[in-house]
Design an enzyme around this catalytic site. Structure first.
Site, PDB file in Angstrom:
ATOM      1  CB  CYS A  50      -0.937   0.110   1.193  1.00 48.92           C
ATOM      2  SG  CYS A  50      -2.110  -1.224   1.279  1.00 48.92           S
ATOM      3  NE  ARG A  99       4.531   1.834  -0.080  1.00 49.70           N
ATOM      4  CZ  ARG A  99       5.529   1.573   0.746  1.00 49.70           C
ATOM      5  NH1 ARG A  99       6.775   1.745   0.333  1.00 49.70           N
ATOM      6  NH2 ARG A  99       5.316   1.165   1.962  1.00 49.70           N
ATOM      7  CD1 TRP A 135      -0.099  -6.579  -2.950  1.00 54.93           C
ATOM      8  CD2 TRP A 135      -0.393  -7.045  -0.779  1.00 54.93           C
ATOM      9  NE1 TRP A 135       0.165  -7.904  -2.768  1.00 54.93           N
ATOM     10  CE2 TRP A 135       0.000  -8.230  -1.454  1.00 54.93           C
ATOM     11  CE3 TRP A 135      -0.650  -7.111   0.584  1.00 54.93           C
ATOM     12  CZ2 TRP A 135       0.150  -9.450  -0.800  1.00 54.93           C
ATOM     13  CZ3 TRP A 135      -0.496  -8.326   1.232  1.00 54.93           C
ATOM     14  CH2 TRP A 135      -0.092  -9.479   0.544  1.00 54.93           C
ATOM     15  CG  ASN A 165       1.725   1.208   4.241  1.00 60.42           C
ATOM     16  OD1 ASN A 165       2.863   1.603   4.354  1.00 60.42           O
ATOM     17  ND2 ASN A 165       1.469  -0.057   4.043  1.00 60.42           N
ATOM     18  N   GLY A 166      -0.502  -0.471   6.352  1.00 57.93           N
ATOM     19  CA  GLY A 166      -0.124  -1.239   7.533  1.00 57.93           C
ATOM     20  C   GLY A 166      -1.216  -2.219   7.897  1.00 57.93           C
ATOM     21  CD  GLU A 204      16.719 -14.215  -7.577  1.00 55.51           C
ATOM     22  OE1 GLU A 204      16.211 -14.649  -6.526  1.00 55.51           O
ATOM     23  OE2 GLU A 204      16.339 -13.159  -8.109  1.00 55.51           O
ATOM     24  CE  LYS A 222      13.434 -12.563  -9.629  1.00 57.32           C
ATOM     25  NZ  LYS A 222      14.134 -11.785  -8.643  1.00 57.32           N
ATOM     26  CD  GLU A 247       9.102 -12.072  -8.241  1.00 60.26           C
ATOM     27  OE1 GLU A 247       8.740 -11.423  -7.276  1.00 60.26           O
ATOM     28  OE2 GLU A 247      10.308 -12.258  -8.507  1.00 60.26           O
ATOM     29  CG  HIS A 280      17.932 -38.014  -1.925  1.00 62.75           C
ATOM     30  ND1 HIS A 280      18.250 -39.207  -1.319  1.00 62.75           N
ATOM     31  CD2 HIS A 280      19.101 -37.525  -2.397  1.00 62.75           C
ATOM     32  CE1 HIS A 280      19.557 -39.413  -1.382  1.00 62.75           C
ATOM     33  NE2 HIS A 280      20.096 -38.401  -2.048  1.00 62.75           N
ATOM     34  CE  LYS A 331      11.470  -3.729  -6.249  1.00 62.59           C
ATOM     35  NZ  LYS A 331      12.104  -4.912  -6.854  1.00 62.59           N
TER      36      LYS A 331
END
Ligand code: M6R
Length: 592
Positions: free
Chosen positions: A2, A28, A74, A100-101, A469, A473, A476, A492, A587
């Protein structure tokens, strides 16, 4: 998560300023958006599900006003829809609020307010805050007092901006644990989660500390703690000079990938000045005196820390790596004098903030590697190594991963007083430039996997860390399920997932594991997998492969990961997805 923005101006130009801020803060959160303003003694709210573009399509006839607040969301409490979008208007229409929070005890407060006649239009915790402030305000006719009283009740984290219908000459705020800054310009003042929101307008900003509240007018900022007014310090808004525009690029992600060589060069300039390493003696001493180095981070930063941990072997220090959200609940300590190294591109990741708070309380030293010198984490760490990478706007982190590894390589070089790493890094830059020049080849490989449901990445050692990584990527931004597998682990369990046609990407950087990894490749091939290898010139295979210039092992992932960044980017692009704003993500992960 947010973004909030507030603007009070000497001109009737807040609409465009809020729109600009919202656009900048979309990183955000981008599932709903809105703004509120005061005009002719009324609070007017425009909001909707979707993006900033959707909002301005829905409300094309722009009014002019000189005070307003806005929000990009968000969703945390209450799904992403019109009613849960911010701003929220209080029940008696006195107050509009953006938040925001997360408020942990909002249900309890909601019950209390409901008993006092309040009705709610949304499912959010934020609307509860608006009504709690109004509840006090109707009793005491004093917003500042109401902010104080409500902050004593709220549990959680918040940055809040508030319009009060009775005071159209100011925007109130309060903050605990979520970021909030004040922007200062000749034309008026701003409030925002990030100074990026007003980079075009303000050359200075004021940082607001936790548990501060106050208000801005068109001329001044008034910041208070519980003890009274506090002096504030202003800082240069570095964002103002930054190039955050897309230019000829379709998405920020590809722009940021292609910035990697210049960002590494920048680090060489800063940390290896005039043929001398440029790290403080205090930091080098601290490393020397530490008996353990403990790395903590999330997501891509966690993946980078795994590489850093391997690099630490070179200085013979025992190391451990942790996922921040795990460590914060299960903190463990090793050694008598550990150094905690936190990695965070944004410097605002709540899970990491929780960890640094624990470490500080214990009295241990901390080093932060971050792309944001002005961040919450930077304020808390004993040592900070900035990445100087320029803003990373795409949700998928790329240049930060590479620069995190580079800055640590330089630190190790300084610690060992060994300049050989400099040439190795320069070689890596050449290799990266070569990959950038050959991106069309990666585009063709991406075409082959864009319709696949599962993709695997294999590696051993550094290559396994890189595979983690690469896999993050891909999943996502393409929504293709992918997994990274340590070569030796294949038998395994994970090999059960290998079937005809499944793509397996395999990284070959280390002579030591070449044959073992080749065996793994054969194992998946004989079960029908379609193998692509990303190899050094001296570690070629007989499979379809992308050959990269030979590099010393410790810098090899700086270049190979760029292949994986492009791969993810091109698959996402070819699928027609919003590469920079993948679904369900944001982000800056500023909530737990
Ligand atoms: O800002 P941080 O480095 O603390 O962020 C950590 C993760 O949220 C972040 O790396 C995330 O995993 C990225 N979206 C990955 O591309």
């Amino acid at each position: 998560m947010c973004g909030i923005v507030g603007v009070i101006s000497k001109q009737l130009d807040c609409n465009q300023k809020i729109r600009y801020g919202l656009k900048k803060l979309e990183y955000r959160g981008y599932d709903s958006v809105g703004y509120a303003y005061i005009l002719d003694n009324k609070i007017i709210i425009n909001k909707c599900k979707g993006t900033v573009e959707n909002l301005y399509e829905k409300y094309p006839n722009l009014k002019e006003f000189n005070i307003g607040i806005g929000h990009t969301r968000w969703a945390t409490t209450g799904k992403a829809d019109n009613k849960n979008a911010h701003p929220h208007l209080s029940f008696h229409k006195k107050i509009a609020l953006v938040h925001n929070g997360i408020i942990d005890n909002y249900n309890k407060i909601k019950s209390f307010l409901t008993k006092n006649g309040y009705k709610f239009k949304s499912d959010t915790d934020s609307e509860v805050v608006a009504n709690l402030i109004e509840y006090y305000y109707l009793k005491n006719n004093n917003i500042m007092e109401s902010l104080k009283l409500s902050s004593q009740i709220l549990i959680g984290n918040y940055a809040v901006a508030i319009l009060n219908i009775d005071e159209p000459d100011r925007i109130y705020f309060y903050k605990r644990k979520s970021p909030l800054v004040i922007g200062v310009s000749n034309d008026g003042l701003f409030l925002a989660s990030d100074s990026l929101a007003f980079d075009k307008y303000c050359s200075d900003f004021i940082d607001i500390h936790d548990d501060r509240f106050g208000y801005i007018t068109k001329d001044n900022a008034y910041v208070f703690s519980n003890k009274g007014i506090v002096d504030v310090k202003s800082y240069k808004n570095e964002n103002k000079s930054e190039d955050n525009e897309l230019g000829h690029y379709p998405f920020h992600m590809i722009k940021e990938i292609e910035e990697i060589p210049s960002k590494i060069e920048k680090l060489l300039d800063v940390y290896y000045k005039d043929n001398n390493y440029n790290f403080t003696n205090n930091l080098l001493e601290c490393i020397k005196n530490s008996d353990y180095i403990i790395f903590v981070g999330c997501g891509t930063s966690y993946n980078a820390e795994r590489i850093l941990s391997r690099l630490t072997d070179q200085i013979n220090k025992p190391t451990l790596t942790f996922i921040a959200s795990e460590w914060s609940y299960y903190p463990v300590y090793f050694g008598k004098n550990p150094l905690f190294v936190f990695l965070s591109q944004s410097g605002e990741t709540m899970d990491v903030i929780k960890c640094i708070d624990i470490v500080k309380e214990k009295g241990f030293k901390s080093l932060l590697i971050t792309n944001s010198e002005a961040s919450t984490l930077a304020k808390k760490a004993d040592f900070v190594l900035p990445l100087y990478s320029g803003r990373e706007i795409a949700v998928a982190s790329t240049k930060a991963y590479v620069t995190m590894i580079t800055v640590y390589l330089l630190l190790i070089g300084a610690y060992q007083n060994d300049a050989s790493i400099i040439d190795e890094i320069k070689e890596a830059i050449t290799a990266i430039k070569d990959i950038i020049a050959r991106k069309d080849e990666i585009y063709q490989i991406a075409l082959k996997i864009k319709k696949k449901k599962n993709v695997f990445f294999l590696g051993r050692g550094y290559d396994y860390d890189m595979a983690l990584e690469a896999s993050l990527k891909l999943k996502e931004i393409t929504y293709i399920h992918s997994e990274a597998i340590a070569g030796g682990e294949l038998k395994h369990g994970p090999i059960a997932l290998i079937e005809k046609g499944v793509p397996v990407f395999c990284f070959f950087s280390d002579k030591k594991t070449y044959h073992a990894l080749l065996n793994n490749v054969n194992e998946v091939k004989s079960r029908g997998a379609k193998v692509f290898n990303i190899v050094n010139e001296s570690l070629k295979t007989n499979d379809e492969q992308f050959i990269i210039k030979d590099l010393p092992l410790r810098v090899s992932m700086l270049s190979k990961i760029v292949f994986a960044f492009y791969l993810a980017y091109f698959v996402s692009y070819q699928k027609g997805l919003n590469v920079d704003k993948p679904r369900n993500l944001a982000k800056s992960v500023t909530v737990e």
